[in-house]
Structures are given as structure tokens and as C-alpha cells.
Design a protein around this motif. Structure first.
Motif, PDB file in Angstrom:
ATOM      1  N   PHE A   1      14.373   3.434 -59.483  1.00 31.69           N
ATOM      2  CA  PHE A   1      14.406   2.859 -58.718  1.00 31.69           C
ATOM      3  C   PHE A   1      15.458   1.673 -58.021  1.00 31.69           C
ATOM      4  O   PHE A   1      15.954   1.477 -56.859  1.00 31.69           O
ATOM      5  CB  PHE A   1      12.675   2.821 -57.855  1.00 31.69           C
ATOM      6  CG  PHE A   1      12.817   2.671 -56.322  1.00 31.69           C
ATOM      7  CD1 PHE A   1      12.652   4.607 -55.808  1.00 31.69           C
ATOM      8  CD2 PHE A   1      13.592   2.010 -55.176  1.00 31.69           C
ATOM      9  CE1 PHE A   1      12.304   4.661 -54.304  1.00 31.69           C
ATOM     10  CE2 PHE A   1      12.793   2.163 -53.510  1.00 31.69           C
ATOM     11  CZ  PHE A   1      12.571   3.855 -53.235  1.00 31.69           C
TER      12      PHE A   1
ATOM     13  N   PHE B   1      20.490  -0.191 -51.940  1.00 32.23           N
ATOM     14  CA  PHE B   1      19.254   0.865 -51.366  1.00 32.23           C
ATOM     15  C   PHE B   1      19.973   1.848 -50.605  1.00 32.23           C
ATOM     16  O   PHE B   1      19.705   2.944 -51.153  1.00 32.23           O
ATOM     17  CB  PHE B   1      18.024   0.475 -50.002  1.00 32.23           C
ATOM     18  CG  PHE B   1      17.366   1.076 -49.294  1.00 32.23           C
ATOM     19  CD1 PHE B   1      16.556   1.068 -50.657  1.00 32.23           C
ATOM     20  CD2 PHE B   1      17.387   1.420 -48.244  1.00 32.23           C
ATOM     21  CE1 PHE B   1      15.682   2.374 -49.920  1.00 32.23           C
ATOM     22  CE2 PHE B   1      16.440   2.888 -47.977  1.00 32.23           C
ATOM     23  CZ  PHE B   1      15.492   2.942 -48.735  1.00 32.23           C
TER      24      PHE B   1
ATOM     25  N   VAL C   1      19.693   5.419 -53.174  1.00 32.42           N
ATOM     26  CA  VAL C   1      19.356   6.754 -52.209  1.00 32.42           C
ATOM     27  C   VAL C   1      20.687   8.140 -52.232  1.00 32.42           C
ATOM     28  O   VAL C   1      19.911   9.152 -52.700  1.00 32.42           O
ATOM     29  CB  VAL C   1      18.591   6.675 -50.707  1.00 32.42           C
ATOM     30  CG1 VAL C   1      18.172   8.733 -50.457  1.00 32.42           C
ATOM     31  CG2 VAL C   1      17.705   6.120 -51.167  1.00 32.42           C
TER      32      VAL C   1
ATOM     33  N   PHE D   1      21.158   8.863 -56.049  1.00 34.80           N
ATOM     34  CA  PHE D   1      19.760   9.281 -56.630  1.00 34.80           C
ATOM     35  C   PHE D   1      20.609  11.059 -55.751  1.00 34.80           C
ATOM     36  O   PHE D   1      20.034  12.418 -56.844  1.00 34.80           O
ATOM     37  CB  PHE D   1      18.744   8.865 -56.563  1.00 34.80           C
ATOM     38  CG  PHE D   1      17.918   9.970 -56.790  1.00 34.80           C
ATOM     39  CD1 PHE D   1      17.126   9.588 -57.957  1.00 34.80           C
ATOM     40  CD2 PHE D   1      16.907  11.189 -55.880  1.00 34.80           C
ATOM     41  CE1 PHE D   1      16.274  10.269 -57.888  1.00 34.80           C
ATOM     42  CE2 PHE D   1      15.906  11.443 -56.497  1.00 34.80           C
ATOM     43  CZ  PHE D   1      15.037  11.211 -57.088  1.00 34.80           C
TER      44      PHE D   1
ATOM     45  N   ASP E   1      23.875   9.747 -42.912  1.00 37.23           N
ATOM     46  CA  ASP E   1      22.613   9.208 -43.545  1.00 37.23           C
ATOM     47  C   ASP E   1      21.729  10.395 -43.802  1.00 37.23           C
ATOM     48  O   ASP E   1      21.133  10.145 -44.670  1.00 37.23           O
ATOM     49  CB  ASP E   1      22.194   7.702 -43.198  1.00 37.23           C
ATOM     50  CG  ASP E   1      22.807   6.303 -43.925  1.00 37.23           C
ATOM     51  OD1 ASP E   1      23.957   6.999 -44.008  1.00 37.23           O
ATOM     52  OD2 ASP E   1      22.525   5.367 -43.771  1.00 37.23           O
TER      53      ASP E   1
ATOM     54  N   PHE F   1      20.518  12.526 -46.714  1.00 38.32           N
ATOM     55  CA  PHE F   1      19.171  12.336 -46.909  1.00 38.32           C
ATOM     56  C   PHE F   1      18.154  13.905 -46.879  1.00 38.32           C
ATOM     57  O   PHE F   1      18.155  14.531 -47.254  1.00 38.32           O
ATOM     58  CB  PHE F   1      17.718  11.710 -45.879  1.00 38.32           C
ATOM     59  CG  PHE F   1      18.458  10.004 -46.153  1.00 38.32           C
ATOM     60  CD1 PHE F   1      18.366   9.978 -47.142  1.00 38.32           C
ATOM     61  CD2 PHE F   1      18.038   9.612 -45.280  1.00 38.32           C
ATOM     62  CE1 PHE F   1      18.543   8.098 -47.687  1.00 38.32           C
ATOM     63  CE2 PHE F   1      18.399   8.509 -45.057  1.00 38.32           C
ATOM     64  CZ  PHE F   1      18.978   7.422 -47.007  1.00 38.32           C
TER      65      PHE F   1
ATOM     66  N   LEU G   1      19.244  15.813 -49.395  1.00 35.83           N
ATOM     67  CA  LEU G   1      18.019  15.774 -50.290  1.00 35.83           C
ATOM     68  C   LEU G   1      17.131  16.820 -50.820  1.00 35.83           C
ATOM     69  O   LEU G   1      16.432  17.093 -51.325  1.00 35.83           O
ATOM     70  CB  LEU G   1      17.840  14.197 -50.891  1.00 35.83           C
ATOM     71  CG  LEU G   1      17.159  13.742 -51.693  1.00 35.83           C
ATOM     72  CD1 LEU G   1      17.420  13.932 -52.876  1.00 35.83           C
ATOM     73  CD2 LEU G   1      16.446  12.500 -51.259  1.00 35.83           C
TER      74      LEU G   1
END
Lengths: 304, 440, 289
Positions: free
Chosen positions: A37, A232, A236, A239, A277, A281, A284
């Protein structure tokens, strides 16, 4: 058309940066099976290191840009790698083989620590850097449309491709790469066969951090600003890129980074910047739900 | 279960003092490498653009602290040959502690009820109490999802936000009172829990964590950008304050003070809020304790232990997980609408990822599944956080560091043993090392 | 469902019809058919990798078969197992199973394990949790009954004194028996056991045989088991099905199967062409006797 090509170029540039960070996630997940993380924050540290080293070089009078950038690249990689190594040593190694949640919580703690450490040490204000690599090229004037490629963009893509090639060779050909793959398969067996597991894992973190610092340098050159909070969201997204490409796969991380960069750029260009964003997300979530092994990853079979 | 501290394996085999010094020197050297550029060279704006400012004093302090600390540890805790038992508590003692919790629980509740009425209690303490109790409630709510069902949720704050915005918007647009909105907020949060929970239930632990994080962020970004409904970053202000079942806390003739023949005091409302959140928190606790003894609660715990075995026993894992999500979310919704009415103002700022991390940290540090441990962790963390308000610069960095250190010290949290939901002859605490923590 | 359900003979509980399971290019189970009859213990045997566990996972709903049907007579009538989702297999079709690598709820007590198995009736009694939380309805009575049933099973497997101990603390053999008891608490018509005798010492193995016989005779459940330990198979099974390379090679009484040259060949690992030779050898040996 003109707009589309321009966005394509911007997307590839952004995607290269995400891809470099994503490699760190994917290698660490592959070998220790945890989401590091704090990796996004290691990237942020890398960006700061690049800025500081560059300014230090300017201060001692090295202003020849190619040389300065090369030195920045190497020194920032080394310093950030030291951070990567220390994070693993302090926050993760004592928890190896412990309960699954413990390393994740420890990683979140480390992420909070790094963010606030940098904020305390460097201040909360953003640091703007005037363009280091100026200039660019124009294409298509003859055909009646104009597309710009800046030198920074060329630099970012070329550096990324070169580093990607180097790291692929390391993982495929060297004994370190073999040890890494062995640890991925079966850590206990690898250690029985004489692989130094702790060292291999440490080196994986070091490699991931070094690449993240390159991404940090690229980010600094491209956007010209850094602050303590960039880790941050970038983390993300990177990832997401790693998952999209198939976690554990190096080419997958690069491909995923590229796709995320393109999606984000086109989303901002054609739909809305505010929700860019949300786009990342949502991808994801969608990928994890419908394609949990990613584009280039191996599917996982449930053992009964 | 002995834990391996962060001691160098080599350092513990070499026995001598020089070795300890050498090891500390290496650590100090690493600290120098880490801190010299980051802390010693700070880019600052000047008329010539960014220039580096040199600050070597903090670097020197950092290196000295690392050297001294490491040396001290090498000579004491990490002394070679010393049996490494950091964080180890004998099972018997742990069982005793768990038994003690049964008496401490009611005692703590009594203390919480009496606290605001004590003569020396200041208003600040009541305010702090309200804050702590909000987190106790959130911790207990998340404990259902993470501690019992073993589903790692990093986006819990989203449901807190849903609850807060539900109340704010319902009150603003439809003029509904707090007491009508409270259940509605819970239901809406539960609804969102199901909506967000449904697609992600097949995912394994870490993936579930990251997707819930993404969902939490999506909800926050939507709140931030959906100007005409949520007010965007400006948030919603003028949220109606709670009334005493219809009687407002004001100076008017129909106000609370006048109705009950008391002198008006702004403290009345604070006291009311305090007892309101205490009641809500205790409701959460009561429901959780009941649920644990019901088949659904046992199914959650079984799910955490072994999902495949659950399916073979005819347990529908999808609905079981969804109920955990929904019930956990509804408590966050209650807490959220309480938060909105207490503050009178909400904005997306209050629902950032840090909040989720904080609540999760409370659950994990307290000991997953343990109501008592979670309450203690909430009191210590939130209370500690507030007490160090003057050192606000150093609060977050300390918080991050403490999270790492507590995990290394006790990976299972403060109270790690599990208490069985039912027994034939004797209730024995189950050691935490036997309890699984879920895979999805 | 308009399609006509197959009629099963009275004594047949489960009919495996042309079951085929492919994973990508690998055919793990290839056109296997056999019957599991009421009041019998049926053993499924075969060398490693023969596809036994795959057949099991198809029957218990963990895999969806590529082809074939699995009609079964449950308490509610004939059902096709391949159409049910995994948790419905236990609920509707009354098929229970254990696992090769024991899957108990290790952090829960033995008693709790047996209560989780009675999830469905208890859930109904708790009014889908709502009434249970409020403390009204017949939940308390239902729970007492469930505990009684659990006690009966704990007595039967000799673990009544360890009811309040976490399952993971029990010795291996006890864990095996507890897993069987847990499966039986779901009131199955068919109990599927995946290598129940693995890792047991001879005494525990005998206890297991007695338990399985009592399940067959006293509880009226049919038992289907995978087993490597031939002594267990020959001792307790009424009917043996042999798989090799995903195909059924033999089916019959323990004695008939033991004497089947194809089975012997499979276990000795000879090639297909040599089977004929082995057959001749066996026949010769029998003639000589």
C-alpha cells in the motif's frame, strides 16, 4: 482527428508513468502476495528525491541538462531504493508469515507515515519546477492539422521502454530473476534449495522502488509540480493498471499502465475532467469483478 | 506464539557490545542516507525560482535518535540469546483478561453513562466523549463486516457519508425531522451496502479491500462534483439540529428548558447528543451480540473460517455476505446522520480515505471480532489523537508509526481471543492463533 | 422445467449418467455412469488422478459437469444435481460431504461446528434474523433442539467432553469424525466422504468403519466414499466403482472388483495392451488354484 491524436500521445505518456509504478506493485504482489500500500508514497518520495537532487546539481553548477538528468536518474533511483528497502525491512519483514491482514494494516500505516514525514520535512506547499526539458516537435502541418509532441514526452516514453527492456532481461535471465520466480512459486521450497528468500524479497522491493523513482522523475518533468499527496491517487491507479494487466506479470503491468493512461486521458478529453478518477476506479472494480486474473495473468483455480 | 521482532538475525547471534555498536552505526548510516536529502535539503521559493535550503539540525537529530535507539534495543530487547516473546501473552492470562472483559464491559458502560453528570466534567470532555463514541459505534459497525464476516472493507466511510448526506438532503429538501431520517439513513446506507457489495463478493481479501477503497473514493468524488445536489466542496450547511423528540433546544417558550422548567443552558443539547450517540453505540453493540448468537452470526464466523465448507453445508454465501455488508453499512448510516445533526454542516472533506483507514485501524488494533477490544482501541486512538491536538503537525506521522508498531507487536490486535457463541458446560476463550481471518 | 425427469428404480438414490468433465483440453472424467443405491455404502476407487474427486465435486455442486445428468431422489422428489447451485445441493437435494483436507471451522468449538450445519432450520426459526434479534418467536426452542441434536452426534463420535473446545485443537482422527458428524447434522440422504480414513491409525480406522455402518443402518443415509485404503474399502463397502484415467473400468461387489483383471492392471500401472496379458495371467492363476 487532431484532438484525438494529441490525446493519444498524452495518454501514452501518462500510461508510461503509471506502468513504471505498476511494476512495483506487480512484482511485490507476485513474490509476497500482498498489496504494498505504501508503494504510491514511495513513488512520491521518488519525485521529491528527483527534485532535490536536480536542484542540488543546479546549485553546484551542473546545468548541462542531459548530464544532470542522467545523474538525477541514478542518484534518485539509489536514494528511493533505500526507502523501498527500509520500508520492507521495518514494516513488512517482521510480519512475514503472520496473519494476512497485519501486513496490509502495517502498509497503510507506512503510507500514512511517509506522507506526513514528507509533509513535515518538505512542507505542505506544492513545489513548482520550471520546465527542465523545453521544446518539442510539431507534426502534420502539411496535412492541415497540428499535433504536438514535447521533448519531455519523447524522453518519458523512451526511458520507460528502455527500463522495461532492462528489467525484463533481469527477471528473465539473471539468477536474481530466477530466485524471484522460484520464491513466487513456493517460498519454502526455494529456501530449502538455497535461495536467500529475504534477500530476494528485499531486492524486489528495491527494484520496485527504483522504478517508482524513475516514474517520480518523469512525473516531475511532465507536470512540473510535486507535493506530498501525489502518491495516493497515482498509487491506486497504478495498482489498477497492475490488476488490469494481470497481477504478477511485468508486460501486463506495462500494458495495464498504458491502457489506464489512455482511458484517463480520453475520458478527461471527451467526457469530464472532474470524474476522471471515477473512470479509473470504476475500471478497477469492473476488471476485478469480470476479469480477476487480468489481461495477461494466469487464472486462479479454486481448489476444493 | 513468539513473534520475531525487527531484530537483525546477525545482531542477535553476535554477543558483544562492539557488535551492538557496529549494528547501531550501520542503522545510523542508513538513517543518514534516508534523511539527508529528504530532511536536510528543502526546495523553497526564491526570486530565482526554487532553490535548496539546507537544514542539517533535524538530520543530525534523526541520525542520533536512530543510533541511540538501535543501540539501546540491541543491548536490551534484542539482546542475543534473549527469548523473543514480544507481544506474547500466555493463553491462560489471555483467557483471564477475556473473562475480565465481561465485568469491565458493564463497568465501562456505567462509567460512560455517569461521565457527563460528574461535577468536574467540563464541556470539552463531553464533546470529546461524543467524538469517541461516534468512532466506537463506527468501529463496532465495521467489526461486523471485518471481524465477524472476515470481509476486508476499506471503503466503510462511504456508508458514513451516505448516512450523513441522506439526513442533510432529506431535511433540506423535504423538511423531514431527525427521528424520521435516522432510520431512513440506515436503510439507505444498507441499500448502498448491498449495491456496492453485490458485485465484489466473489473477490478475495486484498482485492476486495482495494475495490471497496475504490468505491469509497467514487462516492466521495461524486459528492464533490455533483454541485446542484450536494453543494460540491462547499458541502451542506444549516442542517437542522436534533430536537428532544420534537422539542427544540432553544431559548423560546416551547424550548426544552422552558418545557421542563429548567434554566436555559447550551449544555442541554450537548448532553442530549452525548446520550444519543451513547444509545446508538449501545444499540450497535446489543444487536451485534444478539446477531452473534443467531444462525446468521454463526454463518458469518463460519464464512470467515472456511467459505467452501460453508457452501457444502447449504449456507448461501452471497446473501450471508450481503447481510453483513448491509447491517454494517446501516450502522455507519446511523452514525453518519448523527454526525450531520451534531455538526450542522457536512462536506466531502469529512469522508476521505483516512477516515476509513482510521476505523479499520480501530477494528484491527482492538482485535477483530472483540467488542471490548474495539471500544478500547477507539478510546485510546481517538482520545489520544485529541489530547495531542497541540502537536497537530506530528499527530498523523505518529499515528502511522503506531499502526506499524502495533501490528508488529501484536498482529492480531489487543484482544485476539474469540469467545464462543454457545457452550455446553464451560465457556472457554479460543486462542486467536486458531481463528481464521477470512479470505474475501 | 418442462423436461421430463428420469424415473429412477426404487432402490436407486443417485444415478450418475454419462458424466463428463473437461478442464480446458484435459478430460478429467469421461462418460462415467453408475448408481448409488439406498442403504448401501458405495466406494469410488482408482489410482491417483483417476478423476474420483472430480466426480465428487460434480455431485456436490462445486463443479458444473461438461455433460451428463445426475438425477437424485431427495426428500422432495427427484432433482437434477447439475442444475443446483452449490449451497442448494445440501439444502434441497440433501447431499452432504466432507473434504480430503479437513475443512472444519477451526476457530469455532465442536458444538458450534455442528450448529452451523443446522443453519437452514435455525434460520427459519429466527424469522430470518429479524425476530431473533428482537428475541421473539420460537428461536430459543429451535436452538435447544439443535443443541440436543448436536449433543447426540457428539456422543456418537465420542467427543461430548470436548464440545467446548475449538475444532482446530482436536486430534486429527477426532477432526475427521467431527467433520462427518457435521455433515450428518444437515440430514442428508446421501453422505459423500472424500478419503475419510486418510491419516487414521488402525484403531481410529475401525471406529470409522463402525460409524459409517451405523450411519448406513441407523440413519438410513446412503454413503458414497472415495478411499485409497483397500482394507477399508473391502471391509465396509457394499458396492465398488473403479475409475482409471477418467473412465469407469469396473463396477460391482467388492469381491468382483478385487478379482477384475482390469482393476489389477490399473493399480499395478500396466499399459492398455498388457491388460490382456494380465487377464490371462489372473485367469491362469485362478485355474491353477
Amino acid at each position: 482527428m487532431e484532438y484525438f491524436l494529441q490525446q493519444l500521445i498524452n495518454g501514452v505518456t501518462l500510461g508510461s508513468i503509471y506502468g513504471l509504478i505498476a511494476i512495483g506493485y506487480t512484482m511485490v504482489y507476485g513474490i509476497v502476495g500482498m498489496i504494498n500500500f505504501a508503494h504510491g508514497d514511495v513513488f512520491m518520495v521518488g519525485a521529491f528525491m528527483a527534485l532535490i537532487v536536480y536542484l542540488a546539481l543546479v546549485a553546484i553548477g551542473i546545468t548541462f541538462v542531459p548530464l544532470a538528468l542522467l545523474v538525477v536518474l541514478i542518484v534518485a533511483m539509489a536514494l528511493t531504493a533505500l526507502y523501498g528497502w527500509t520500508v520492507e525491512r521495518i514494516a513488512y519483514r517482521p510480519l512475514r508469515g503472520s496473519f494476512r491482514l497485519a501486513p496490509l494494516i502495517s502498509a497503510i500505516g507506512m503510507s500514512i507515515f511517509l506522507q506526513n514525514y514528507v509533509q513535515l520535512a518538505q512542507g505542505a506547499r506544492v513545489k513548482p519546477l520550471p520546465p527542465v526539458v523545453p521544446g518539442g516537435h510539431q507534426f502534420g502541418a502539411a496535412e492541415g492539422f497540428v499535433v504536438n509532441i514535447s521533448n519531455v514526452q519523447i524522453l518519458i516514453v523512451v526511458t520507460t521502454v528502455a527500463l522495461m527492456a532492462i528489467f525484463t532481461v533481469i527477471v528473465a535471465k539473471t539468477s536474481l530473476g530466477r530466485a524471484q520466480r522460484a520464491c513466487e512459486q513456493d517460498r519454502k521450497m526455494a529456501s530449502l534449495l538455497g535461495v536467500d528468500v529475504d534477500r530476494t524479497i528485499s531486492l524486489t522491493f528495491v527494484m520496485g522502488a527504483a522504478l517508482a523513482s524513475v516514474a517520480g522523475l518523469m512525473y516531475l518533468l511532465y507536470y512540473g509540480v510535486v507535493d506530498f499527496y501525489i502518491g495516493f491517487v497515482a498509487g491506486v491507479k497504478a495498482f489498477t493498471a497492475a490488476v488490469l494487466g494481470g497481477i504478477g506479470s511485468l508486460p501486463g503491468a506495462m500494458l495495464g499502465g498504458l491502457l489506464i493512461g489512455l482511458i484517463e486521458t480520453f475520458w478527461s478529453a471527451y467526457f469530464s475532467v472532474e470524474y476522471k478518477d471515477v473512470a479509473a476506479f470504476s475500471i478497477l472494480a469492473i476488471v476485478l469483478i469480470f476479469l480477476p486474473s487480468g489481461l495477461l495473468g494466469r487464472p486462479e483455480v479454486e481448489k476444493v | 506464539m513468539p513473534q520475531t521482532p525487527a531484530a537483525d538475525a546477525q545482531a542477535s547471534t553476535e554477543a558483544s557490545f562492539p557488535a551492538a555498536v557496529r549494528d547501531a552505526a550501520v542503522a545510523a548510516l542508513i538513517a543518514l542516507g534516508l534523511s539527508a536529502p529528504m530532511m536536510g535539503l528543502v526546495p523553497v521559493q526564491s526570486p530565482q525560482g526554487l532553490v535548496l535550503e539546507q537544514r542539517w539540525a533535524p538530520v543530525a537529530i534523526a541520525v542520533a535518535v536512530v543510533f541511540a535507539g538501535r543501540l539501546l534495543l540491541n543491548l536490551t530487547l534484542w539482546r542475543p540469546g534473549r527469548v523473543k516473546r514480544v507481544g506474547y501473552v500466555p493463553p491462560k492470562l489471555e483467557a483471564k483478561l477475556a473473562g475480565l472483559a465481561r465485568f469491565l464491559g458493564p463497568l465501562a458502560i456505567a462509567g460512560a453513562v455517569a461521565m457527563p453528570l460528574l461535577p468536574f466534567t467540563e464541556r470539552y470532555a463531553i464533546d470529546l466523549g461524543i467524538l469517541v463514541l461516534t468512532y466506537v459505534m463506527l468501529g463496532w459497525g465495521l467489526n461486523i463486516v471485518v471481524g465477524l464476516a472476515g470481509l476486508l472493507d476499506l471503503g466503510y466511510v462511504a456508508f458514513y457519508a451516505v448516512g450523513a448526506y441522506s439526513y442533510a438532503l432529506l431535511a433540506q429538501y423535504f423538511g423531514l425531522s431527525f427521528w424520521i431520517c435516522l432510520p431512513l439513513a440506515g436503510i439507505l446506507a444498507a441499500f448502498w451496502g448491498v449495491i456496492l457489495g453485490f458485485p465484489v463478493l466473489r473477490l478475495r481479501g486484498d482485492y476486495l479491500a482495494i475495490v471497496t477503497l475504490a468505491f469509497g473514493e467514487i462516492i466521495r468524488i461524486v459528492l464533490l462534483n455533483w454541485y446542484w445536489v450536494t453543494g460540491g466542496p462547499n458541502g451542506i450547511s444549516g442542517i437542522p439540529r436534533p430536537s428532544f423528540f420534537g422539542i427544540d433546544f432553544d431559548r423560546g417558550p416551547d424550548g426544552f428548558a422552558a418545557t421542563f422548567g429548567l434554566d436555559y443552558s447550551p449544555l442541554h443539547r450537548i448532553l442530549f447528543l452525548y446520550y444519543l450517540i451513547l444509545a446508538l453505540a449501545l444499540l450497535t453493540n446489543f444487536v451485534t451480540i444478539r446477531l452473534r448468537r443467531l444462525p446468521i452470526g454463526r454463518a458469518w464466523e463460519a464464512l470467515r473460517e472456511d467459505e467452501i465448507a460453508c457452501r457444502s453445508l447449504g449456507i448461501n454465501t452471497v446473501t450471508t455476505k450481503l447481510t453483513a455488508f448491509a447491517i454494517g453499512a446501516s450502522f455507519a448510516g446511523f452514525a453518519g446522520s448523527f454526525f450531520a445533526t451534531r455538526q450542522g454542516f457536512i462536506s466531502p472533506e469529512s469522508f476521505v480515505f483516512m477516515e476509513s483507514a482510521m476505523i479499520l485501524a480501530i477494528v484491527v488494533l482492538g482485535g477483530m471480532g472483540s467488542q471490548f477490544g474495539v471500544a478500547i482501541a477507539a478510546v485510546v486512538m481517538i482520545g489520544g489523537f485529541e489530547l495531542f491536538r497541540e502537536f497537530s503537525d506530528y499527530r498523523m506521522i505518529t499515528f502511522g508509526l503506531v499502526m506499524v508498531l502495533v501490528m508488529i507487536w501484536r498482529p492480531r490486535g489487543l484482544v485476539s481471543s474469540r469467545s464462543p457463541s454457545v457452550f455446553l458446560k464451560e465457556k472457554k476463550a479460543i486462542s486467536g492463533s486458531l481463528v481464521q481471518e477470512g479470505h474475501g | 422445467m418442462t423436461e421430463e425427469l428420469p424415473a429412477l428404480p426404487d432402490d436407486v438414490l443417485l444415478r450418475v449418467e454419462h458424466l463428463t468433465m473437461r478442464f480446458g483440453g484435459l478430460t478429467a472424467v469421461n462418460d462415467v455412469s453408475f448408481d448409488v443405491r439406498r442403504g448401501e455404502i458405495t466406494a469410488l476407487i482408482g489410482p491417483n488422478g483417476a478423476g474420483k474427486t472430480t466426480v465428487f465435486n460434480c455431485i456436490t455442486g462445486f463443479y458444473k459437469p461438461t455433460a451428463g445428468r445426475l438425477p437424485l431422489k431427495s426428500h422432495e422428489g427427484v432433482l437434477l444435481l447439475e442444475r443446483l447451485r452449490d449451497h442448494q445441493i445440501s439444502r434441497k437435494a440433501n447431499v452432504a460431504r466432507t473434504f480430503q483436507n479437513i475443512r472444519l471451522f477451526g476457530g469455532m468449538t465442536a458444538l458450534e461446528n455442528l450448529l452451523v450445519a443446522q443453519h437452514e432450520p435455525l434460520m427459519k426459526a429466527s424469522g430470518l434474523t429479524v425476530l431473533g434479534v428482537l428475541g421473539i418467536g420460537g428461536f430459543n426452542r429451535a436452538e435447544r433442539q439443535a443443541i440436543e441434536k448436536a449433543k447426540v452426534w457428539l456422543e456418537r463420535i465420542g467427543l461430548i467432553d470436548r464440545a467446548d473446545d475449538p475444532a482446530a485443537d482436536l486430534p486429527y482422527g477426532d477432526q475427521r469424525r467431527l467433520e462427518i458428524a457435521r455433515a450428518m447434522c444437515t440430514n442428508p440422504v446421501l453422505l459423500c466422504l472424500d478419503e475419510p480414513a486418510a491419516g487414521l491409525n488402525p484403531r481410529e480406522s475401525l471406529e470409522l468403519n463402525a460409524l459409517l455402518r451405523s450411519i448406513r443402518d441407523d440413519d438410513g443415509a446412503a454413503v458414497l466414499l472415495i478411499e485409497h485404503d483397500m482394507s477399508v474399502v473391502m471391509e465396509i463397502s457394499d458396492h465398488v466403482v473403479v475409475l482409471d484415467y477418467g473412465k469407469k473400468i469396473s463396477d460391482g461387489s467388492p469381491k468382483a472388483v478385487r478379482d477384475d483383471p482390469k482393476v489389477i492392471a490399473a493399480y499395478l500401472g500396466v499399459e492398455d495392451e498388457e491388460v490382456a496379458d494380465v487377464e490371462r495371467e489372473v485367469e491362469g492363476a485362478e485355474a491353477a488354484r
